[in-house]
Write a protein that holds these residues in place. Structure first.
Motif, PDB file in Angstrom:
ATOM      1  N   LEU A   1      10.657  71.602  52.709  1.00 39.27           N
ATOM      2  CA  LEU A   1       9.781  72.263  53.677  1.00 39.27           C
ATOM      3  C   LEU A   1       9.351  71.278  54.762  1.00 39.27           C
ATOM      4  N   SER A   2      10.237  70.351  55.103  1.00 39.74           N
ATOM      5  CA  SER A   2       9.965  69.398  56.183  1.00 39.74           C
ATOM      6  C   SER A   2       9.806  70.132  57.512  1.00 39.74           C
ATOM      7  N   ILE A   3       9.028  69.530  58.392  1.00 40.84           N
ATOM      8  CA  ILE A   3       8.791  70.104  59.718  1.00 40.84           C
ATOM      9  C   ILE A   3       9.679  69.375  60.728  1.00 40.84           C
ATOM     10  N   LEU A   4      10.560  70.118  61.397  1.00 40.35           N
ATOM     11  CA  LEU A   4      11.501  69.532  62.340  1.00 40.35           C
ATOM     12  C   LEU A   4      11.314  70.134  63.732  1.00 40.35           C
ATOM     13  N   ALA A   5      11.847  69.430  64.727  1.00 37.81           N
ATOM     14  CA  ALA A   5      11.762  69.886  66.112  1.00 37.81           C
ATOM     15  C   ALA A   5      12.610  71.137  66.329  1.00 37.81           C
ATOM     16  N   ALA A   6      12.349  71.817  67.436  1.00 42.09           N
ATOM     17  CA  ALA A   6      13.080  73.046  67.745  1.00 42.09           C
ATOM     18  C   ALA A   6      14.583  72.807  67.858  1.00 42.09           C
ATOM     19  N   THR A   7      14.972  71.602  68.281  1.00 42.03           N
ATOM     20  CA  THR A   7      16.401  71.307  68.438  1.00 42.03           C
ATOM     21  C   THR A   7      17.170  71.421  67.132  1.00 42.03           C
ATOM     22  N   ALA A   8      16.479  71.278  65.995  1.00 39.18           N
ATOM     23  CA  ALA A   8      17.149  71.336  64.694  1.00 39.18           C
ATOM     24  C   ALA A   8      17.653  72.737  64.364  1.00 39.18           C
ATOM     25  N   TYR A   9      17.100  73.761  65.037  1.00 39.76           N
ATOM     26  CA  TYR A   9      17.348  75.138  64.635  1.00 39.76           C
ATOM     27  C   TYR A   9      18.190  75.902  65.654  1.00 39.76           C
ATOM     28  N   ARG A  10      18.946  75.212  66.487  1.00 37.50           N
ATOM     29  CA  ARG A  10      19.723  75.884  67.532  1.00 37.50           C
ATOM     30  C   ARG A  10      20.970  76.574  66.998  1.00 37.50           C
ATOM     31  N   GLY A  11      21.488  76.094  65.878  1.00 31.95           N
ATOM     32  CA  GLY A  11      22.695  76.691  65.315  1.00 31.95           C
ATOM     33  C   GLY A  11      22.395  77.491  64.058  1.00 31.95           C
ATOM     34  N   LYS A  12      23.452  77.904  63.368  1.00 30.52           N
ATOM     35  CA  LYS A  12      23.285  78.648  62.126  1.00 30.52           C
ATOM     36  C   LYS A  12      22.775  77.745  61.003  1.00 30.52           C
ATOM     37  N   THR A  13      23.119  76.458  61.080  1.00 33.52           N
ATOM     38  CA  THR A  13      22.630  75.506  60.098  1.00 33.52           C
ATOM     39  C   THR A  13      21.533  74.653  60.733  1.00 33.52           C
ATOM     40  N   VAL A  14      20.732  74.027  59.889  1.00 29.93           N
ATOM     41  CA  VAL A  14      19.639  73.183  60.377  1.00 29.93           C
ATOM     42  C   VAL A  14      20.163  71.758  60.504  1.00 29.93           C
ATOM     43  N   ASN A  15      20.062  71.187  61.693  1.00 23.94           N
ATOM     44  CA  ASN A  15      20.581  69.847  61.978  1.00 23.94           C
ATOM     45  C   ASN A  15      19.418  68.880  62.184  1.00 23.94           C
ATOM     46  N   PRO A  16      19.194  67.941  61.250  1.00 24.40           N
ATOM     47  CA  PRO A  16      18.025  67.062  61.338  1.00 24.40           C
ATOM     48  C   PRO A  16      18.202  65.853  62.251  1.00 24.40           C
ATOM     49  N   VAL A  17      19.388  65.664  62.824  1.00 23.78           N
ATOM     50  CA  VAL A  17      19.618  64.481  63.659  1.00 23.78           C
ATOM     51  C   VAL A  17      18.664  64.498  64.855  1.00 23.78           C
ATOM     52  N   GLY A  18      17.873  63.438  64.991  1.00 15.75           N
ATOM     53  CA  GLY A  18      16.948  63.317  66.113  1.00 15.75           C
ATOM     54  C   GLY A  18      15.818  64.317  66.113  1.00 15.75           C
ATOM     55  N   ALA A  19      15.504  64.919  64.970  1.00 16.58           N
ATOM     56  CA  ALA A  19      14.540  66.023  64.955  1.00 16.58           C
ATOM     57  C   ALA A  19      13.352  65.814  64.027  1.00 16.58           C
ATOM     58  N   GLY A  20      13.258  64.656  63.372  1.00 18.00           N
ATOM     59  CA  GLY A  20      12.165  64.432  62.430  1.00 18.00           C
ATOM     60  C   GLY A  20      10.924  63.873  63.093  1.00 18.00           C
ATOM     61  N   THR A  21       9.952  63.462  62.266  1.00 22.75           N
ATOM     62  CA  THR A  21       8.710  62.848  62.760  1.00 22.75           C
ATOM     63  C   THR A  21       8.436  61.499  62.113  1.00 22.75           C
ATOM     64  N   GLY A  22       9.327  61.028  61.220  1.00 20.31           N
ATOM     65  CA  GLY A  22       9.058  59.832  60.428  1.00 20.31           C
ATOM     66  C   GLY A  22       9.271  58.538  61.188  1.00 20.31           C
ATOM     67  N   PRO A  23       9.052  57.404  60.524  1.00 18.69           N
ATOM     68  CA  PRO A  23       9.199  56.095  61.173  1.00 18.69           C
ATOM     69  C   PRO A  23      10.637  55.725  61.507  1.00 18.69           C
ATOM     70  N   PHE A  24      11.624  56.464  60.955  1.00 13.28           N
ATOM     71  CA  PHE A  24      13.028  56.210  61.268  1.00 13.28           C
ATOM     72  C   PHE A  24      13.679  57.488  61.793  1.00 13.28           C
ATOM     73  N   GLU A  25      14.416  57.350  62.876  1.00  9.84           N
ATOM     74  CA  GLU A  25      15.117  58.476  63.482  1.00  9.84           C
ATOM     75  C   GLU A  25      16.565  58.505  63.007  1.00  9.84           C
ATOM     76  N   LEU A  26      16.989  59.644  62.474  1.00 11.47           N
ATOM     77  CA  LEU A  26      18.387  59.829  62.086  1.00 11.47           C
ATOM     78  C   LEU A  26      19.219  59.955  63.357  1.00 11.47           C
ATOM     79  N   THR A  27      20.123  59.000  63.566  1.00  7.03           N
ATOM     80  CA  THR A  27      20.890  58.962  64.808  1.00  7.03           C
ATOM     81  C   THR A  27      22.357  59.336  64.637  1.00  7.03           C
ATOM     82  N   ARG A  28      22.902  59.158  63.445  1.00  6.43           N
ATOM     83  CA  ARG A  28      24.325  59.418  63.252  1.00  6.43           C
ATOM     84  C   ARG A  28      24.615  59.753  61.804  1.00  6.43           C
ATOM     85  N   VAL A  29      25.472  60.748  61.593  1.00  7.95           N
ATOM     86  CA  VAL A  29      25.938  61.119  60.262  1.00  7.95           C
ATOM     87  C   VAL A  29      27.453  61.171  60.300  1.00  7.95           C
ATOM     88  N   ASN A  30      28.089  60.391  59.454  1.00  9.20           N
ATOM     89  CA  ASN A  30      29.545  60.369  59.371  1.00  9.20           C
ATOM     90  C   ASN A  30      30.002  61.143  58.135  1.00  9.20           C
TER      91      ASN A  30
END
Length: 495
Positions: free
Chosen positions: A166-195
């Motif tokens: 139940l994390s709270i993410l930015a609106a950008t996370a919800y633009r597609g059918k799936t939730v994309n957390p890249v660059g959308a959190g509030t924590g001390p580290f920003e997720l920048t890349r997922v391989n």
């Protein structure tokens, strides 16, 4: 300094080297900050593209990139996170949001953002586990206040909202059918890349509301093979390694590993509805026959805790509230045949089954074993097809509260009642525990419910598991969290 490499036996070294080749090379720093990034070797790759609506949410939480309205303390009580305070009025809870919080894309945390995230979770299919059976609606009162309303009055709403799913993410996370957390959190580290399922990278978020992280970033590699994870720590290729196998722990410097008690108990469930264990005296005979200490030493190499009850040392308050339980006297098994079921997915359980077979045969039972993959045995276990079943069971669910586990496993209408238990005294104690407000009173009610279950001998707790975490000698401040919600925090860094 990095930990110097130590020698492996040649075949193991060769295998580990092959598995690790190139693993950490692809996760180079993406920022320009001075200092060493924290390199983490994790066991399970993402299963759902790091969607917070799946179990991948716990990875986002462990990397300190996605946050929730509240967090849990060691006792499982709710504490402020993105919400600073809350109050209950019947079925509704009102949460006041923290000021000055921004998402990693620079947008502000608002009530609208909270409503969006929680509503998406409540309507997901499947729902996050924490919302099973819970009807939840969220409304914005004003820009900094939200109201969460449930269909029935629920004292656990704040604890539920601590779930990483139940994390709270930015609106950008919800633009597609799936939730994309890249660059959308509030924590001390920003997720920048997922391989894909191989690696991920995070950079320090300089505008974090809670201060500046000590590490410039995190480089994560997913290494399913336990031998390879241990080798990564030994060779200095990883700074933090999760879930070091028991078999590998002995090959590591003891100063580099920490054994963390898990809220997970290995329990022998006894079928109270039919067969030999319909008789309370034979259930008592089985309980008295079990030597859990020898199982801990022989199967787990001493890296587990002998159970005193269903709830173990990961819930530190439990032992102090527990009183002796009055149980039935043991009867004579007289050669009664019993069938014990378990599964292969957790490598130790077939060994536990073999040890129990010897112990129970020594006590006078005739014991057959049935061992399958979990997917092929769960339905039979829940249906009561076995006289006994060995299960490694999480004793707190995502709320951090054990009442739901106890109800699921031991209430007469529990959804996971392997023991087929239908005991009015147990049902009464379980209902009381579930309805009691959080805090000391609820903890006492939970222990009273545990005692009611143990008095029936429907379940014989044997041991509490530990997870072994490896931290390199130059790592400071890595979290050792029994709930596996924290790993790299604001204070974690490499010297």
């Amino acid at each position: 300094m990095r930990v110097p490499a130590r020698l492996l036996p040649f075949p193991a070294a060769l295998a580990a080297s092959a598995l690790l080749t190139g693993c950490f090379a692809a996760t180079e720093a993406t920022g320009t900050d001075a200092g060493e990034r924290v390199r983490v070797a994790m066991m399970q790759p993402p299963r759902s593209g790091l969607s917070p609506l799946s179990d991948d949410a716990f990875k986002l939480s462990r990397w300190s990139t996605a946050e929730t309205l509240v967090k849990l303390d060691a006792d499982g009580d709710a504490r402020p996170a993105l919400a600073t305070e809350w109050k209950q009025s019947g079925r509704s809870w009102t949460f006041t949001l923290r000021e000055g919080v921004t998402f990693h894309d620079g947008t502000e945390l608002t009530a609208e953002a909270v409503v969006r995230s929680l509503t998406r979770a409540a309507g997901a299919s499947p729902k996050p586990r924490i919302l099973d059976g819970v009807e939840l609606t969220v409304e914005a009162v004003d820009a900094a206040t939200v109201t969460v309303t449930t269909a029935e009055e629920d004292p656990l709403v704040p604890q539920r909202l601590s779930s990483p799913q139940l994390s709270i993410l930015a609106a950008t996370a919800y633009r597609g059918k799936t939730v994309n957390p890249v660059g959308a959190g509030t924590g001390p580290f920003e997720l920048t890349r997922v391989n894909g399922t191989s690696s991920a990278a995070l950079d320090r978020y300089e505008d974090y509301w809670g201060g500046t992280a000590k590490a410039p970033g995190i480089d994560v590699t997913f290494v399913p093979d336990g031998t390879a994870r241990a080798a990564a720590l030994r060779s200095g290729e990883a700074d933090i390694v999760e879930a070091v196998p028991v078999s590998q722990a002995a090959l590591l410097d003891e100063d580099l590993i920490t054994e963390v008690p898990m809220p997970r108990t290995n329990t022998l469930y006894l079928n109270t509805e039919k067969g030999a264990f319909e008789d309370p005296a034979l259930r008592a005979a089985a309980r008295e026959a079990i030597d859990a200490e020898s199982i801990v030493k022989g199967v787990y190499e001493g890296r587990a805790d002998v159970a005193e009850g269903l709830l173990g040392p990961a819930l530190p308050w439990a032992s102090g509230l527990r009183e002796p339980v009055r149980r039935a006297k043991a009867g004579d098994p007289d050669g009664r045949t019993i069938t014990i079921g378990t599964f292969t997915d957790r490598a130790e359980l077939p060994e536990v089954a073999a040890a129990l077979q010897q112990q129970l045969q020594k006590a006078g039972f005739r014991v057959k074993l049935e061992v399958r993959e979990y997917a092929n045995i769960e339905s039979d276990a829940v249906a009561g097809a076995f006289d006994a079943f060995i299960l490694s069971r999480a004793t707190v669910l995502d709320s951090g509260d054990p009442a739901a586990y106890l109800y699921s496993d031991f209430a007469s209408d529990g959804s996971f009642n392997i023991s087929q238990l239908a005991d009015p005294a147990v049902d009464k104690a379980l209902h009381k525990a579930g309805a009691t407000p959080t805090g000391d009173a609820r903890r006492q009610a939970v222990i009273d419910a545990e005692a009611a279950v143990l008095a029936t001998d429907a379940a014989v707790p044997m041991l509490h598991e530990r997870v072994i975490q490896g931290d390199a000698a130059d790592v400071v401040g890595a979290a050792h969290d029994p709930r596996e919600r924290e790993l790299v925090t604001l204070d974690t860094h490499v010297k």
